[in-house]
Scaffold this active site. Sequence first.
Site, PDB file in Angstrom:
ATOM      1  N   GLU A 165       0.803  -1.226   0.000  1.00  0.00           N
ATOM      2  CA  GLU A 165       0.000   0.000   0.000  1.00  0.00           C
ATOM      3  C   GLU A 165       0.838   1.279   0.000  1.00  0.00           C
ATOM      4  O   GLU A 165       0.724   2.112   0.901  1.00  0.00           O
ATOM      5  CB  GLU A 165      -0.980  -0.016   1.179  1.00  0.00           C
ATOM      6  CG  GLU A 165      -1.998  -1.123   1.050  1.00  0.00           C
ATOM      7  CD  GLU A 165      -3.114  -1.043   2.073  1.00  0.00           C
ATOM      8  OE1 GLU A 165      -3.147  -0.093   2.873  1.00  0.00           O
ATOM      9  OE2 GLU A 165      -3.975  -1.936   2.067  1.00  0.00           O
ATOM     10  N   GLU A 374      -5.740  -8.537   0.790  1.00  0.00           N
ATOM     11  CA  GLU A 374      -6.385  -8.090   2.031  1.00  0.00           C
ATOM     12  C   GLU A 374      -7.831  -7.744   1.734  1.00  0.00           C
ATOM     13  O   GLU A 374      -8.146  -7.197   0.677  1.00  0.00           O
ATOM     14  CB  GLU A 374      -5.686  -6.866   2.639  1.00  0.00           C
ATOM     15  CG  GLU A 374      -4.340  -7.158   3.259  1.00  0.00           C
ATOM     16  CD  GLU A 374      -3.735  -5.969   3.982  1.00  0.00           C
ATOM     17  OE1 GLU A 374      -4.472  -5.226   4.663  1.00  0.00           O
ATOM     18  OE2 GLU A 374      -2.501  -5.784   3.860  1.00  0.00           O
TER      19      GLU A 374
HETATM   20  C1  BG6 Z   1      -4.289  -2.450   5.371  1.00  0.00           C
HETATM   21  C2  BG6 Z   1      -2.874  -2.664   5.850  1.00  0.00           C
HETATM   22  O1  BG6 Z   1      -4.395  -1.224   4.790  1.00  0.00           O
HETATM   23  O2  BG6 Z   1      -5.287  -2.410   6.319  1.00  0.00           O
HETATM   24  C3  BG6 Z   1      -2.767  -3.485   7.116  1.00  0.00           C
HETATM   25  O3  BG6 Z   1      -2.099  -3.251   4.842  1.00  0.00           O
HETATM   26  C4  BG6 Z   1      -3.833  -3.038   8.093  1.00  0.00           C
HETATM   27  O4  BG6 Z   1      -1.480  -3.365   7.627  1.00  0.00           O
HETATM   28  C5  BG6 Z   1      -5.198  -3.244   7.450  1.00  0.00           C
HETATM   29  O5  BG6 Z   1      -3.766  -3.664   9.327  1.00  0.00           O
HETATM   30  C6  BG6 Z   1      -6.369  -2.901   8.347  1.00  0.00           C
HETATM   31  O6  BG6 Z   1      -6.245  -1.592   8.817  1.00  0.00           O
HETATM   32  P1  BG6 Z   1      -6.296  -1.278  10.380  1.00  0.00           P
HETATM   33  O7  BG6 Z   1      -6.005   0.148  10.520  1.00  0.00           O
HETATM   34  O8  BG6 Z   1      -7.659  -1.620  10.813  1.00  0.00           O
HETATM   35  O9  BG6 Z   1      -5.264  -2.157  10.999  1.00  0.00           O
END
Ligand code: BG6
Length: 482
Positions: A165, A374
């Site tokens: 990202e 993700e």
């Molecule tokens: C993604 C990242 O954008 O979102 C992760 O690659 C991150 O590292 C995930 O944990 C979820 O976001 P958050 O802020 O809820 O942890």
Amino acid sequence: YKEDPKFPENFMWGASSAAWQVEGGVAEGGRTPAMIDINSTKKKPYADNSIAADHFHRYKEDVALMAECGFSSYRFSLSWSRIIPHSDGKVNPEGIKFYNGLIDELIKNNITPIVTIYHYDLPVWVYEELGGWRSRKTIDAFEHLCKVCFENFGDRVKYWLSLNEQNMQICYGHWLGTSVGCTDWEREKWDINHIMNLCHAKAVIRCHEMVEGGKIGPVPGYVPIYPKTCNPGDQIAAMNAEELTQKIWNDTYVYGEYSNFVKKYWETHDIHPDIRPEDLELMKKAKIDFISVNCYRSNTAYESKIDSERQEYGLNKFGIKGQMQWPNVPGEYALCTNPYVEYTDWDWEIDPQAMRYSLRYLWNHYRLPMMITENGFGANETKDADGQVHDTARIEFLRDQIYQVGLAIEDGCEVIAYNPWSFTDLLSTGNGIKKRYGLVYIDTTDDELVNCKDVSELSMKRIKKDSYYWYSKLIKSNGKDW
Ligand code: BG6
């Protein structure tokens, strides 16, 4: 749910994590600190990353659970300072041993490793001794890291991801720690971004040179942006937002050059990143094999002519303000909530069709295979009286999202893998373990993680959530048993 849509025979099903969010063991095995360790200690009352999910000590148990679930892939990241702990560039044999152990364990269980080289954890030595992301010296250090990784793991790891990202690291520089040391972030971020582009390009080129059969791609955080209304001004605002939050990055990865839109944006904002002719040649040479998509949510934009306008999201259920919303760009767009979707405990849009939209959008623009690395549901969860975690809302979330992945495949998109965030609960970027994403519950809390002397005081037991059992059935039937 109908039996359709159908997933391809060799579709990879798994889950995802990142080193600093899951490993712990930050001072063990020769690892030196990363900037994110320092950043994460500031995010009180949530736990820092010194223990995280203790995957460093329990990876075998975790892989066994993945195998039992039926995983065919697992996406994780390597900790740079575990592999190269100091500026002398010497490789840490213990770090290599740890990742060899993890990779071998995965392969033994027929789980394909998908490896991110960099996921937000810049070593402190890179920052202090080289100047961090602001310095071109970091490009050489990163290239060295890539070579070490390809040399040591490339015989078994064939799917590589460059930087996680990059668009988020630039758009949320303060949140993710990219902006540390900058005095004029709005300007400096474009230099940092360029340096990251060169690191990405080096990774792609070296991977193709060094890893037999190796494939590599970038990992954009993709958030579709809808216009608030059919007012053409809102449509243009949505396009501006799309350009400034993602297209700039994706176009660069695919075409190896900066778009006219961003060049114009720099010109009108008097921004002059240090971009040299040889950099552009390098970027052109770096041909990616796929796009790795992180997709959780959507955003909505409207036309805003008021320069000072700032988005007001108010407080979420936990009294936290400004949850990872894109900043507005005065004169280009403003963002707002969407009345047609629901929101998570952390005010993220629950929008399954955003997944189909994203895949369709990226496929239509770039015609490259995609893997989802993700996607997930962050929620405040606890054990029930029976000691189990009945995460019905996550099942619903994943079911709806995966269904849309299937529809996108039926639409003609080439999608090769689905790896939601995350396998076990782990630390979120800013809300500790309280914001849980896992298919597997980690039996601890932020309080415990903060107050214990040592991980040995904690249970850290892995408890399969209802979503684990549901996902297992789904993936063992290759997406037939909903
Ligand atoms: C993604 C990242 O954008 O979102 C992760 O690659 C991150 O590292 C995930 O944990 C979820 O976001 P958050 O802020 O809820 O942890």
